[in-house]
Design a protein around this motif. Sequence first.
Motif, PDB file in Angstrom:
ATOM      1  N   THR A 110     -62.096 -42.197  -3.959  1.00  0.00           N
ATOM      2  CA  THR A 110     -62.500 -41.207  -2.975  1.00  0.00           C
ATOM      3  C   THR A 110     -62.989 -41.944  -1.740  1.00  0.00           C
ATOM      4  OG1 THR A 110     -64.742 -41.061  -3.836  1.00  0.00           O
ATOM      5  CG2 THR A 110     -63.148 -39.469  -4.675  1.00  0.00           C
ATOM      6  N   LYS A 111     -62.811 -41.306  -0.575  1.00  0.00           N
ATOM      7  CA  LYS A 111     -63.218 -41.917   0.688  1.00  0.00           C
ATOM      8  C   LYS A 111     -63.807 -40.846   1.581  1.00  0.00           C
ATOM      9  CE  LYS A 111     -60.843 -42.941   4.579  1.00  0.00           C
ATOM     10  NZ  LYS A 111     -59.652 -43.169   5.317  1.00  0.00           N
ATOM     11  N   ARG A 112     -64.900 -41.217   2.281  1.00  0.00           N
ATOM     12  CA  ARG A 112     -65.538 -40.308   3.239  1.00  0.00           C
ATOM     13  C   ARG A 112     -65.920 -41.109   4.474  1.00  0.00           C
ATOM     14  NH1 ARG A 112     -70.449 -37.253   1.216  1.00  0.00           N
ATOM     15  NH2 ARG A 112     -69.856 -35.881   2.902  1.00  0.00           N
ATOM     16  N   GLY A 113     -65.134 -40.969   5.520  1.00  0.00           N
ATOM     17  CA  GLY A 113     -65.489 -41.608   6.778  1.00  0.00           C
ATOM     18  C   GLY A 113     -66.597 -40.825   7.466  1.00  0.00           C
ATOM     19  N   PRO A 114     -67.122 -41.350   8.575  1.00  0.00           N
ATOM     20  CA  PRO A 114     -68.224 -40.678   9.261  1.00  0.00           C
ATOM     21  C   PRO A 114     -67.890 -39.240   9.697  1.00  0.00           C
ATOM     22  CG  PRO A 114     -67.886 -42.880  10.159  1.00  0.00           C
ATOM     23  CD  PRO A 114     -66.773 -42.625   9.190  1.00  0.00           C
ATOM     24  N   LEU A 115     -66.693 -39.032  10.221  1.00  0.00           N
ATOM     25  CA  LEU A 115     -66.318 -37.684  10.644  1.00  0.00           C
ATOM     26  C   LEU A 115     -66.141 -36.774   9.426  1.00  0.00           C
ATOM     27  CD1 LEU A 115     -65.815 -36.006  13.153  1.00  0.00           C
ATOM     28  CD2 LEU A 115     -63.414 -36.688  13.071  1.00  0.00           C
ATOM     29  N   GLU A 116     -65.557 -37.292   8.350  1.00  0.00           N
ATOM     30  CA  GLU A 116     -65.422 -36.510   7.116  1.00  0.00           C
ATOM     31  C   GLU A 116     -66.807 -36.133   6.582  1.00  0.00           C
ATOM     32  OE1 GLU A 116     -61.502 -37.827   4.693  1.00  0.00           O
ATOM     33  OE2 GLU A 116     -62.880 -39.457   5.207  1.00  0.00           O
ATOM     34  N   GLN A 117     -67.747 -37.068   6.632  1.00  0.00           N
ATOM     35  CA  GLN A 117     -69.101 -36.781   6.152  1.00  0.00           C
ATOM     36  C   GLN A 117     -69.741 -35.658   6.966  1.00  0.00           C
ATOM     37  OE1 GLN A 117     -71.586 -40.282   5.585  1.00  0.00           O
ATOM     38  NE2 GLN A 117     -69.756 -41.495   5.147  1.00  0.00           N
ATOM     39  N   ALA A 118     -69.510 -35.658   8.274  1.00  0.00           N
ATOM     40  CA  ALA A 118     -70.069 -34.611   9.129  1.00  0.00           C
ATOM     41  C   ALA A 118     -69.542 -33.234   8.734  1.00  0.00           C
ATOM     42  CB  ALA A 118     -69.753 -34.906  10.589  1.00  0.00           C
ATOM     43  N   PHE A 119     -68.321 -33.180   8.233  1.00  0.00           N
ATOM     44  CA  PHE A 119     -67.715 -31.910   7.818  1.00  0.00           C
ATOM     45  C   PHE A 119     -67.824 -31.672   6.314  1.00  0.00           C
ATOM     46  CE2 PHE A 119     -65.826 -32.382  11.974  1.00  0.00           C
ATOM     47  CZ  PHE A 119     -65.787 -31.080  12.449  1.00  0.00           C
ATOM     48  N   ARG A 120     -68.529 -32.568   5.602  1.00  0.00           N
ATOM     49  CA  ARG A 120     -68.688 -32.497   4.136  1.00  0.00           C
ATOM     50  C   ARG A 120     -67.331 -32.492   3.426  1.00  0.00           C
ATOM     51  NH1 ARG A 120     -71.320 -27.900   5.407  1.00  0.00           N
ATOM     52  NH2 ARG A 120     -70.486 -26.796   3.628  1.00  0.00           N
ATOM     53  N   LEU A 121     -66.434 -33.361   3.908  1.00  0.00           N
ATOM     54  CA  LEU A 121     -65.101 -33.488   3.342  1.00  0.00           C
ATOM     55  C   LEU A 121     -64.901 -34.880   2.776  1.00  0.00           C
ATOM     56  CD1 LEU A 121     -63.044 -31.770   6.185  1.00  0.00           C
ATOM     57  CD2 LEU A 121     -63.668 -30.770   3.980  1.00  0.00           C
ATOM     58  N   SER A 122     -63.887 -35.031   1.939  1.00  0.00           N
ATOM     59  CA  SER A 122     -63.499 -36.318   1.368  1.00  0.00           C
ATOM     60  C   SER A 122     -61.994 -36.368   1.191  1.00  0.00           C
ATOM     61  CB  SER A 122     -64.142 -36.535  -0.008  1.00  0.00           C
ATOM     62  OG  SER A 122     -65.518 -36.707   0.091  1.00  0.00           O
ATOM     63  N   SER A 123     -61.503 -37.572   0.979  1.00  0.00           N
ATOM     64  CA  SER A 123     -60.102 -37.792   0.622  1.00  0.00           C
ATOM     65  C   SER A 123     -60.069 -38.434  -0.759  1.00  0.00           C
ATOM     66  CB  SER A 123     -59.429 -38.737   1.620  1.00  0.00           C
ATOM     67  OG  SER A 123     -59.436 -38.169   2.903  1.00  0.00           O
ATOM     68  N   VAL A 124     -59.061 -38.073  -1.531  1.00  0.00           N
ATOM     69  CA  VAL A 124     -58.841 -38.685  -2.841  1.00  0.00           C
ATOM     70  C   VAL A 124     -57.502 -39.406  -2.781  1.00  0.00           C
ATOM     71  CG1 VAL A 124     -58.447 -38.268  -5.305  1.00  0.00           C
ATOM     72  CG2 VAL A 124     -60.195 -36.965  -4.080  1.00  0.00           C
ATOM     73  N   THR A 125     -57.514 -40.687  -3.147  1.00  0.00           N
ATOM     74  CA  THR A 125     -56.291 -41.479  -3.166  1.00  0.00           C
ATOM     75  C   THR A 125     -55.962 -41.836  -4.608  1.00  0.00           C
ATOM     76  OG1 THR A 125     -56.760 -42.382  -0.987  1.00  0.00           O
ATOM     77  CG2 THR A 125     -55.177 -43.598  -2.335  1.00  0.00           C
ATOM     78  N   VAL A 126     -54.744 -41.507  -5.010  1.00  0.00           N
ATOM     79  CA  VAL A 126     -54.251 -41.796  -6.361  1.00  0.00           C
ATOM     80  C   VAL A 126     -53.203 -42.886  -6.217  1.00  0.00           C
ATOM     81  CG1 VAL A 126     -53.087 -40.831  -8.379  1.00  0.00           C
ATOM     82  CG2 VAL A 126     -54.650 -39.393  -7.040  1.00  0.00           C
ATOM     83  N   THR A 127     -53.522 -44.061  -6.733  1.00  0.00           N
ATOM     84  CA  THR A 127     -52.597 -45.182  -6.683  1.00  0.00           C
ATOM     85  C   THR A 127     -51.770 -45.193  -7.957  1.00  0.00           C
ATOM     86  OG1 THR A 127     -54.213 -46.436  -5.403  1.00  0.00           O
ATOM     87  CG2 THR A 127     -52.396 -47.678  -6.362  1.00  0.00           C
ATOM     88  N   THR A 128     -50.461 -45.308  -7.769  1.00  0.00           N
ATOM     89  CA  THR A 128     -49.546 -45.288  -8.911  1.00  0.00           C
ATOM     90  C   THR A 128     -48.699 -46.551  -8.914  1.00  0.00           C
ATOM     91  OG1 THR A 128     -47.759 -44.230  -7.690  1.00  0.00           O
ATOM     92  CG2 THR A 128     -49.368 -42.773  -8.728  1.00  0.00           C
TER      93      THR A 128
END
Length: 164
Positions: A110-128
Motif C-alpha cells: 500500500t502507498k499513500r503520498g502526501p496528496l493521497e493522505q490529504a484525501f484519506r486515499l491509498s493505492s494498493v500494488t499487487v506484484t505478480t
Amino acid sequence: MEEQVRLRPPANRVDPRAVRYWMTGEAITNGVVALVLGVLAFLIPPARPWLLLALGIVLVIGIPYMIVMPIWRYRVHRWEITEDAVYTRSGWLWQEWRVAPMSRIQTVDTKRGPLEQAFRLSSVTVTTASAAGPITIKGLDHEVAAELADTLTEVTQANRGDAT
C-alpha cells in the motif's frame, strides 16, 4: 484441477474522493507549469509572445483536461478480488483490463503520498510473476486499502500456487 480465471469487468468503483484527488493533482501540475511560463514571460521580454502563447495553450488545454479526465477516469476505474484472482480496469483513453490469479501474486503493497493522505486515499500494488508488471489500484479509501492488502495477503498465503 485448477479453475480457469477469465478476464471480466470488476465490480467495485474506487472511492468518489479520487475525483477531487485527481483534479487537485492536475491543478497543481497545470498551476506550476503556468506559473513558470508566466514568470519566464515576465523575465525574458524577447520571448514574451511565445511564452504567453504557451501559457495560453496550457490553460486552454489544461483546464478542461483537469475537469474531464478525473470524472471519466472515475467512471472507468474498477477493481475486485475473488478467491481466485484480482481484477482491475484502469485508464481513461487507453483502458487496461487486468486479471492476476492469486497463485501468481508475489507481494502486496500500500502507498499513500502526501496528496493521497490529504484525501484519506491509498493505492494498493499487487506484484505478480507477470512480464506486464504490477497491478495498481489507485484511489481507494485508506481503510479499504488496508483491508484489501490484509485480505490479499491471507488469500495468497492460503493459496498453494508457486507465484512464478
